[in-house]
Design an enzyme around this catalytic site. Structure first.
Site, PDB file in Angstrom:
ATOM      1  N   ILE A  42      -0.951   0.420 -16.023  1.00 19.70           N
ATOM      2  CA  ILE A  42      -1.216   1.458 -15.033  1.00 19.70           C
ATOM      3  C   ILE A  42       0.083   2.233 -14.783  1.00 19.70           C
ATOM      4  CG2 ILE A  42      -2.194   1.925 -12.750  1.00 19.70           C
ATOM      5  CD1 ILE A  42      -4.101   0.290 -14.561  1.00 19.70           C
ATOM      6  N   SER A  95      -3.635  -9.264 -13.131  1.00 22.32           N
ATOM      7  CA  SER A  95      -3.126  -8.434 -14.239  1.00 22.32           C
ATOM      8  C   SER A  95      -3.696  -8.990 -15.537  1.00 22.32           C
ATOM      9  CB  SER A  95      -1.592  -8.515 -14.283  1.00 22.32           C
ATOM     10  OG  SER A  95      -1.096  -7.961 -15.472  1.00 22.32           O
ATOM     11  N   TYR A 114       6.265 -13.582 -14.509  1.00 21.18           N
ATOM     12  CA  TYR A 114       5.212 -12.665 -14.044  1.00 21.18           C
ATOM     13  C   TYR A 114       3.851 -13.137 -14.565  1.00 21.18           C
ATOM     14  CZ  TYR A 114       2.725  -8.234 -13.251  1.00 21.18           C
ATOM     15  OH  TYR A 114       1.831  -7.278 -12.837  1.00 21.18           O
ATOM     16  N   THR A 128       6.941  -3.371   2.426  1.00 18.91           N
ATOM     17  CA  THR A 128       8.163  -3.960   2.971  1.00 18.91           C
ATOM     18  C   THR A 128       8.927  -2.992   3.859  1.00 18.91           C
ATOM     19  OG1 THR A 128       8.984  -3.525   0.748  1.00 18.91           O
ATOM     20  CG2 THR A 128       8.664  -5.807   1.353  1.00 18.91           C
ATOM     21  N   ASN A 137      -2.567  -7.043  -3.043  1.00 20.57           N
ATOM     22  CA  ASN A 137      -2.072  -6.169  -4.118  1.00 20.57           C
ATOM     23  C   ASN A 137      -0.559  -6.247  -4.304  1.00 20.57           C
ATOM     24  OD1 ASN A 137      -2.029  -3.556  -5.850  1.00 20.57           O
ATOM     25  ND2 ASN A 137      -0.700  -3.097  -4.094  1.00 20.57           N
ATOM     26  N   ALA A 156       0.808  -1.231   0.000  1.00 19.59           N
ATOM     27  CA  ALA A 156       0.000   0.000   0.000  1.00 19.59           C
ATOM     28  C   ALA A 156       0.835   1.273   0.000  1.00 19.59           C
ATOM     29  CB  ALA A 156      -0.935  -0.005   1.215  1.00 19.59           C
ATOM     30  N   SER A 157       2.147   1.171  -0.115  1.00 17.51           N
ATOM     31  CA  SER A 157       2.980   2.365   0.057  1.00 17.51           C
ATOM     32  C   SER A 157       3.048   3.247  -1.180  1.00 17.51           C
ATOM     33  CB  SER A 157       4.401   1.957   0.460  1.00 17.51           C
ATOM     34  OG  SER A 157       5.027   1.237  -0.591  1.00 17.51           O
ATOM     35  N   ARG A 158       2.632   2.719  -2.319  1.00 18.96           N
ATOM     36  CA  ARG A 158       2.719   3.513  -3.558  1.00 18.96           C
ATOM     37  C   ARG A 158       1.862   2.857  -4.631  1.00 18.96           C
ATOM     38  NH1 ARG A 158       8.820   1.393  -5.176  1.00 18.96           N
ATOM     39  NH2 ARG A 158       8.057  -0.256  -6.546  1.00 18.96           N
ATOM     40  N   LYS A 203       0.632 -14.465 -12.237  1.00 18.76           N
ATOM     41  CA  LYS A 203      -0.688 -13.826 -12.214  1.00 18.76           C
ATOM     42  C   LYS A 203      -1.792 -14.778 -12.679  1.00 18.76           C
ATOM     43  CE  LYS A 203       0.479  -9.794 -10.615  1.00 18.76           C
ATOM     44  NZ  LYS A 203      -0.060  -9.274  -9.347  1.00 18.76           N
TER      45      LYS A 203
HETATM   46  P1  NAI Z   1       4.695  -0.790  -7.471  1.00 17.13           P
HETATM   47  O1  NAI Z   1       6.001  -1.432  -7.695  1.00 17.13           O
HETATM   48  O2  NAI Z   1       4.536   0.645  -7.803  1.00 17.13           O
HETATM   49  O3  NAI Z   1       4.228  -1.008  -5.958  1.00 17.13           O
HETATM   50  C1  NAI Z   1       4.297  -2.280  -5.377  1.00 17.13           C
HETATM   51  C2  NAI Z   1       3.915  -2.244  -3.929  1.00 17.13           C
HETATM   52  O4  NAI Z   1       4.051  -3.566  -3.401  1.00 17.13           O
HETATM   53  C3  NAI Z   1       4.811  -1.352  -3.093  1.00 17.13           C
HETATM   54  O5  NAI Z   1       4.041  -0.809  -2.053  1.00 17.13           O
HETATM   55  C4  NAI Z   1       5.833  -2.329  -2.529  1.00 17.13           C
HETATM   56  O6  NAI Z   1       6.389  -1.887  -1.297  1.00 17.13           O
HETATM   57  C5  NAI Z   1       4.966  -3.540  -2.308  1.00 17.13           C
HETATM   58  N1  NAI Z   1       5.707  -4.776  -2.278  1.00 17.13           N
HETATM   59  C6  NAI Z   1       6.534  -5.281  -3.233  1.00 17.13           C
HETATM   60  N2  NAI Z   1       7.034  -6.456  -2.828  1.00 17.13           N
HETATM   61  C7  NAI Z   1       6.515  -6.692  -1.609  1.00 17.13           C
HETATM   62  C8  NAI Z   1       6.640  -7.729  -0.665  1.00 17.13           C
HETATM   63  N3  NAI Z   1       7.440  -8.775  -0.907  1.00 17.13           N
HETATM   64  N4  NAI Z   1       5.953  -7.664   0.491  1.00 17.13           N
HETATM   65  C9  NAI Z   1       5.169  -6.609   0.760  1.00 17.13           C
HETATM   66  N5  NAI Z   1       4.994  -5.585  -0.092  1.00 17.13           N
HETATM   67  C10 NAI Z   1       5.671  -5.633  -1.255  1.00 17.13           C
HETATM   68  O7  NAI Z   1       3.651  -1.689  -8.296  1.00 17.13           O
HETATM   69  P2  NAI Z   1       2.185  -1.351  -8.849  1.00 17.13           P
HETATM   70  O8  NAI Z   1       2.317  -1.033 -10.267  1.00 17.13           O
HETATM   71  O9  NAI Z   1       1.484  -0.438  -7.940  1.00 17.13           O
HETATM   72  O10 NAI Z   1       1.538  -2.820  -8.770  1.00 17.13           O
HETATM   73  C11 NAI Z   1       0.701  -3.233  -7.707  1.00 17.13           C
HETATM   74  C12 NAI Z   1       0.087  -4.562  -8.087  1.00 17.13           C
HETATM   75  O11 NAI Z   1      -0.641  -4.413  -9.292  1.00 17.13           O
HETATM   76  C13 NAI Z   1       1.110  -5.663  -8.355  1.00 17.13           C
HETATM   77  O12 NAI Z   1       0.618  -6.900  -7.895  1.00 17.13           O
HETATM   78  C14 NAI Z   1       1.221  -5.669  -9.855  1.00 17.13           C
HETATM   79  O13 NAI Z   1       1.630  -6.921 -10.355  1.00 17.13           O
HETATM   80  C15 NAI Z   1      -0.195  -5.343 -10.248  1.00 17.13           C
HETATM   81  N6  NAI Z   1      -0.354  -4.794 -11.586  1.00 17.13           N
HETATM   82  C16 NAI Z   1       0.300  -3.642 -11.975  1.00 17.13           C
HETATM   83  C17 NAI Z   1       0.120  -3.146 -13.250  1.00 17.13           C
HETATM   84  C18 NAI Z   1       0.774  -1.904 -13.743  1.00 17.13           C
HETATM   85  O14 NAI Z   1       0.675  -1.624 -14.966  1.00 17.13           O
HETATM   86  N7  NAI Z   1       1.432  -1.113 -12.903  1.00 17.13           N
HETATM   87  C19 NAI Z   1      -0.763  -3.839 -14.213  1.00 17.13           C
HETATM   88  C20 NAI Z   1      -1.390  -5.028 -13.715  1.00 17.13           C
HETATM   89  C21 NAI Z   1      -1.189  -5.460 -12.436  1.00 17.13           C
END
Ligand code: NAI
Length: 275
Positions: free
Chosen positions: A212, A166, A179, A42, A100, A18-20, A183
């Site tokens: 996204i 995804s 990846y 994390t 998420n 949830a941090s970003r 998913k």
């Molecule tokens: P991001 O990289 O911007 O943020 C990921 C978040 O997950 C961060 O808060 C990070 O601290 C946390 N995180 C990562 N590894 C972790 C762990 N081992 N334990 C706890 N927290 C952890 O990624 P984004 O883009 O916000 O993606 C969020 C979710 O959405 C992911 O599951 C990603 O696969 C999915 N997604 C993203 C898409 C995109 O285009 N950005 C498209 C489809 C799905």
């Protein structure tokens, strides 16, 4: 519209990652919809008020929600119990789990070059971590639902679990096979949990974002920019974290109470087959 839990107090959402990015967008939209939020990531540095969970906490509180930062690597199963305990200690309940947290392979390798290390890490976070956290939270929800049902005249309680998968669950990208596989497996986890938890009144949904704009896609933003301009996304723009957040909030409010196991795509129409 605010979510009315049918019980005393505000409903509580536990959002991983949830941090970003998307997790942040989900946390804010849930706070706006009347949820208190436990936000996992994390890392959490309380002295840093401008970024990460601390910033999300400030924004959620501005929206009237209580916020609990829950630090921990979702891939480390031994940490799940203390994470859930922290949430229950603070709020006494979990009405919604949003799985998420997720990672992309770093670096991206062609499927013919993909390494076992990357495969194991991506599946450990994206699939295995979410699966076992869900198992733990679901057990608590079942016990809570049974107790609520046994209480004479108790109001209905409708907990839910959301898996953020995804379009890569169904769309192939040879540069990040692990990846896509993580998913696809997570989507199937959503359906299995949906069937198993349905008799207990717990709804389970899969939310499939498209492309996204977040830190995850930043390294390949130029490529996506060009492909979106060339027509990859029918709605012609990047998705934003709040697009996904609003979809999750709509599910969380209980408006889709008779749709457990369903997939909700938030991709600007990328699932439309075109000729
Ligand atoms: P991001 O990289 O911007 O943020 C990921 C978040 O997950 C961060 O808060 C990070 O601290 C946390 N995180 C990562 N590894 C972790 C762990 N081992 N334990 C706890 N927290 C952890 O990624 P984004 O883009 O916000 O993606 C969020 C979710 O959405 C992911 O599951 C990603 O696969 C999915 N997604 C993203 C898409 C995109 O285009 N950005 C498209 C489809 C799905």
């Amino acid at each position: 519209m605010k979510f009315e839990p049918g019980a005393a107090g505000r409903p509580v959402a536990f959002v991983t990652g949830a941090s970003r990015g998307i997790g942040r967008g989900i946390a804010l939209e849930l706070a706006r919809s009347g949820f208190d939020v436990a936000g996992n990531a994390t890392r959490f540095d309380p002295s840093e008020r401008q970024a990460g969970l601390a910033e999300v906490q400030v924004r959620c509180e501005e929206l009237g929600a209580s916020f609990l930062p829950v630090r921990g690597d979702i891939a480390l199963l031994e940490g799940h119990e203390s994470m859930l305990e922290a949430v229950l200690h603070r709020f006494g309940r979990v009405d919604l789990l949003v799985n998420n947290a997720g990672i992309a392979p770093a670096p991206r390798f062609d499927v013919l070059e993909a390494t076992p290390e990357s495969f194991d890490r991506v599946l450990a976070v994206n699939t295995r971590g979410a699966f076992f956290l869900t198992q733990r939270v679901a057990r608590w929800m079942i016990a809570r639902a049974d107790a609520a049902g046994a209480a004479r005249g108790a109001p209905p309680w409708r907990p839910a679990i959301v898996f953020i998968t995804s379009i890569s669950a169904v769309a192939s990208s040879p540069a990040r096979a692990e990846y896509c596989i993580s998913k696809a497996a997570l989507g199937q986890a959503a359906r299995v949990f949906a069937e198993r938890l349905a008799p207990h009144g717990i709804s389970v949904f899969e939310v499939r974002p498209g492309i996204i704009r977040t830190d995850m896609t930043a390294p390949v933003a130029e490529q996506y920019e060009a492909r979106i301009a060339a027509g990859l996304v029918p709605q012609g723009r990047w998705g934003l974290p709040e697009d996904v957040g609003r979809a999750v909030a709509a599910l969380a409010r209980g408006d889709f109470a008779y749709s457990t196991g369903m997939i909700f795509e938030v991709s600007g129409g990328m699932d439309i087959r075109r000729v």
